[in-house]
Write an enzyme that holds these catalytic residues in place. Structure first.
Site, mmCIF file in Angstrom:
data_model
loop_
_atom_site.group_PDB
_atom_site.id
_atom_site.type_symbol
_atom_site.label_atom_id
_atom_site.label_comp_id
_atom_site.label_asym_id
_atom_site.label_seq_id
_atom_site.Cartn_x
_atom_site.Cartn_y
_atom_site.Cartn_z
ATOM 1 N N SER A 10 28.674 37.037 44.525
ATOM 2 C CA SER A 10 29.324 37.877 43.507
ATOM 3 C C SER A 10 28.590 37.706 42.190
ATOM 4 O O SER A 10 28.493 36.589 41.664
ATOM 5 C CB SER A 10 30.777 37.464 43.317
ATOM 6 O OG SER A 10 31.274 38.057 42.123
ATOM 7 N N HIS A 35 27.810 41.479 45.959
ATOM 8 C CA HIS A 35 29.220 41.806 45.717
ATOM 9 C C HIS A 35 29.423 42.051 44.216
ATOM 10 O O HIS A 35 29.060 41.223 43.384
ATOM 11 C CB HIS A 35 30.085 40.640 46.195
ATOM 12 C CG HIS A 35 31.556 40.874 46.121
ATOM 13 N ND1 HIS A 35 32.252 41.543 47.101
ATOM 14 C CD2 HIS A 35 32.475 40.502 45.202
ATOM 15 C CE1 HIS A 35 33.543 41.580 46.789
ATOM 16 N NE2 HIS A 35 33.706 40.957 45.625
ATOM 17 N N ASP A 37 32.148 42.914 41.300
ATOM 18 C CA ASP A 37 33.579 42.843 40.986
ATOM 19 C C ASP A 37 33.911 43.706 39.779
ATOM 20 O O ASP A 37 33.584 43.368 38.640
ATOM 21 C CB ASP A 37 33.968 41.385 40.707
ATOM 22 C CG ASP A 37 34.055 40.579 41.986
ATOM 23 O OD1 ASP A 37 34.742 41.035 42.926
ATOM 24 O OD2 ASP A 37 33.444 39.500 42.053
ATOM 25 N N MET A 39 36.684 45.160 37.352
ATOM 26 C CA MET A 39 38.032 44.817 36.868
ATOM 27 C C MET A 39 38.382 45.663 35.653
ATOM 28 O O MET A 39 37.523 45.922 34.804
ATOM 29 C CB MET A 39 38.094 43.339 36.491
ATOM 30 C CG MET A 39 37.657 42.408 37.606
ATOM 31 S SD MET A 39 37.957 40.694 37.169
ATOM 32 C CE MET A 39 37.138 39.858 38.540
ATOM 33 N N HIS A 68 33.816 45.956 44.813
ATOM 34 C CA HIS A 68 35.217 45.550 44.947
ATOM 35 C C HIS A 68 35.969 46.055 43.718
ATOM 36 O O HIS A 68 35.797 45.519 42.620
ATOM 37 C CB HIS A 68 35.261 44.018 45.048
ATOM 38 C CG HIS A 68 36.630 43.435 45.121
ATOM 39 N ND1 HIS A 68 36.862 42.083 44.957
ATOM 40 C CD2 HIS A 68 37.846 43.989 45.366
ATOM 41 C CE1 HIS A 68 38.156 41.842 45.077
ATOM 42 N NE2 HIS A 68 38.778 42.985 45.311
ATOM 43 N N MET A 70 38.957 46.284 41.489
ATOM 44 C CA MET A 70 40.243 45.701 41.079
ATOM 45 C C MET A 70 40.745 46.535 39.918
ATOM 46 O O MET A 70 40.801 46.080 38.759
ATOM 47 C CB MET A 70 40.037 44.218 40.718
ATOM 48 C CG MET A 70 39.789 43.358 41.954
ATOM 49 S SD MET A 70 39.031 41.771 41.570
ATOM 50 C CE MET A 70 37.310 42.268 41.542
ATOM 51 N N MET A 139 41.757 38.397 50.056
ATOM 52 C CA MET A 139 41.586 37.588 48.848
ATOM 53 C C MET A 139 42.132 36.178 49.103
ATOM 54 O O MET A 139 43.272 36.015 49.549
ATOM 55 C CB MET A 139 42.342 38.199 47.669
ATOM 56 C CG MET A 139 41.849 39.569 47.212
ATOM 57 S SD MET A 139 40.108 39.637 46.743
ATOM 58 C CE MET A 139 40.018 38.383 45.471
ATOM 59 N N GLY A 144 40.772 38.312 39.661
ATOM 60 C CA GLY A 144 40.646 38.389 38.211
ATOM 61 C C GLY A 144 39.550 37.497 37.656
ATOM 62 O O GLY A 144 38.958 37.837 36.643
ATOM 63 N N PHE A 145 39.292 36.398 38.316
ATOM 64 C CA PHE A 145 38.342 35.432 37.762
ATOM 65 C C PHE A 145 37.563 34.740 38.876
ATOM 66 O O PHE A 145 38.099 34.532 39.972
ATOM 67 C CB PHE A 145 39.079 34.367 36.942
ATOM 68 C CG PHE A 145 39.923 34.962 35.847
ATOM 69 C CD1 PHE A 145 39.358 35.305 34.620
ATOM 70 C CD2 PHE A 145 41.267 35.229 36.061
ATOM 71 C CE1 PHE A 145 40.131 35.888 33.625
ATOM 72 C CE2 PHE A 145 42.049 35.818 35.067
ATOM 73 C CZ PHE A 145 41.478 36.139 33.844
ATOM 74 N N GLY A 146 36.324 34.353 38.558
ATOM 75 C CA GLY A 146 35.563 33.498 39.445
ATOM 76 C C GLY A 146 35.983 32.048 39.240
ATOM 77 O O GLY A 146 36.693 31.712 38.291
ATOM 78 N N ASP A 174 37.231 36.625 50.067
ATOM 79 C CA ASP A 174 36.806 36.654 48.663
ATOM 80 C C ASP A 174 37.599 35.654 47.836
ATOM 81 O O ASP A 174 38.799 35.827 47.613
ATOM 82 C CB ASP A 174 36.983 38.078 48.110
ATOM 83 C CG ASP A 174 36.340 38.257 46.737
ATOM 84 O OD1 ASP A 174 35.758 37.284 46.217
ATOM 85 O OD2 ASP A 174 36.420 39.378 46.215
ATOM 86 N N GLY A 175 36.894 34.604 47.382
ATOM 87 C CA GLY A 175 37.469 33.653 46.447
ATOM 88 C C GLY A 175 37.436 32.223 46.950
ATOM 89 O O GLY A 175 37.908 31.926 48.050
ATOM 90 N N GLY A 176 36.843 31.346 46.140
ATOM 91 C CA GLY A 176 36.888 29.916 46.446
ATOM 92 C C GLY A 176 36.093 29.490 47.664
ATOM 93 O O GLY A 176 36.340 28.417 48.210
ATOM 94 N N GLY A 196 30.827 33.361 44.573
ATOM 95 C CA GLY A 196 30.271 33.494 43.232
ATOM 96 C C GLY A 196 29.771 32.168 42.726
ATOM 97 O O GLY A 196 28.580 31.865 42.790
ATOM 98 N N SER A 197 30.698 31.336 42.267
ATOM 99 C CA SER A 197 30.291 30.071 41.646
ATOM 100 C C SER A 197 29.540 29.175 42.616
ATOM 101 O O SER A 197 28.592 28.491 42.219
ATOM 102 C CB SER A 197 31.506 29.364 41.054
ATOM 103 O OG SER A 197 32.615 29.454 41.899
HETATM 104 C C1 DX5 Z 1 37.825 37.399 42.069
HETATM 105 C C2 DX5 Z 1 36.598 38.122 42.593
HETATM 106 C C3 DX5 Z 1 35.689 37.276 43.399
HETATM 107 C C4 DX5 Z 1 35.098 36.130 42.630
HETATM 108 C C5 DX5 Z 1 34.722 35.048 43.567
HETATM 109 O O1 DX5 Z 1 38.670 38.298 41.466
HETATM 110 O O2 DX5 Z 1 37.008 39.210 43.404
HETATM 111 O O3 DX5 Z 1 34.674 38.055 43.997
HETATM 112 O O4 DX5 Z 1 33.992 36.499 41.888
HETATM 113 O O5 DX5 Z 1 34.275 33.975 42.792
HETATM 114 P P1 DX5 Z 1 34.290 32.492 43.340
HETATM 115 O O6 DX5 Z 1 33.411 32.471 44.537
HETATM 116 O O7 DX5 Z 1 33.759 31.725 42.195
HETATM 117 O O8 DX5 Z 1 35.714 32.176 43.683
HETATM 118 ZN ZN ZN Z 2 35.459 40.300 44.647
#
Ligand code: DX5
Ligand code: ZN
Length: 224
Positions: A10, A35, A37, A39, A68, A70, A139, A144-146, A174-176, A196-197
């Site tokens: 991401s 990916h 994101d 928002m 994606h 949102m 999800m 909303g946030f990485g 998607d996420g974590g 992402g991170s």
């Molecule tokens: C959250 C996003 C994710 C996010 C994942 O709203 O949809 O795509 O960037 O980031 P990580 O991998 O850091 O959880």
């Molecule tokens: Zn995403």
């Protein structure tokens, strides 16, 4: 669907001043998809970017642009994201009352439709649209946030896998995602991991090798 698990970094965790080079770097380091994101500060409590940014980065993506959304509403923006070059265009089932219409419109605009579910939404919410989509995005954080902590959705993924049956529908998480959280959810049926991170940490466009190490660490955790 079985086979190699796809890794979709991401760009929410990339350098926002350098998207083109970040994308080229992470693809060279082994990313399968990119990916993106989107928002709106309304459906989720954060703002990122829209169709012009997607269009600008599209020429730097050699793989697959996985957008994606949102945002709510979705329908007024479908043509713009299709025109920007989205391959997959994913809308949230929670984003409005007419997900069926939205997914038909996404396909009509020439993209592969995806449908996303927030952690609080059951698998059954997408039961009637599985014939319309190419991807279901589960999800594993509240969007909303990485960089948020993983919320275990293994049972939901296993249920979706049964519901999908032999349809050509990918399950995306998607996420974590990390080498710790990925194996269980892949065992339950995940095909695509957004990260992402966990992918961008420790690297930069001038030092991209950590991106590759991070991607390989996720693959290694899966025995791939
Ligand atoms: C959250 C996003 C994710 C996010 C994942 O709203 O949809 O795509 O960037 O980031 P990580 O991998 O850091 O959880
Ligand atoms: Zn995403």
């Amino acid at each position: 669907m079985a086979g190699k698990t796809l890794i979709a970094p991401s760009i929410l965790s990339a350098d926002f001043a350098n998207f083109g080079r970040e994308i080229e770097a992470v693809e060279a380091q082994g990313a399968d998809w990119i990916h993106v994101d989107v928002m709106d500060g309304h459906f989720v409590p954060n703002l990122t970017f829209g169709p012009p940014l997607c269009k600008a980065i599209r020429k730097h993506i050699k793989t697959v642009m996985d957008v994606h959304l949102m945002i709510a509403p979705v329908d007024p923006y479908i043509e713009a994201f299709a025109d920007a070059g989205a391959d997959y265009l994913t809308a949230h089932v929670e984003a409005g009352p007419h997900i069926h219409r939205t997914l038909q419109a996404i396909r009509g605009a020439g993209c592969k439709p995806g449908v996303a579910l927030n952690p609080g939404t059951p698998a059954s919410a997408v039961a009637e649209v599985l014939d319309l989509v190419g991807l279901v995005c589960v999800m594993t954080v509240n969007p909303g946030f990485g960089g948020q902590s993983y919320i275990d959705m293994t049972a939901k993924v296993a249920e979706l896998k049964r519901m999908i049956g032999d349809r050509p529908v990918l399950i995306e998480i998607d996420g974590g995602m990390t080498p710790v959280t990925a194996p269980g959810i892949v065992a339950a049926g995940a095909d695509v991991l957004v990260a992402g991170s966990a992918v961008f940490k420790g690297g930069s466009v001038s030092n991209p090798a950590p991106y590759g190490q991070n991607i390989r660490a996720i693959r290694a955790s899966l025995g791939q």
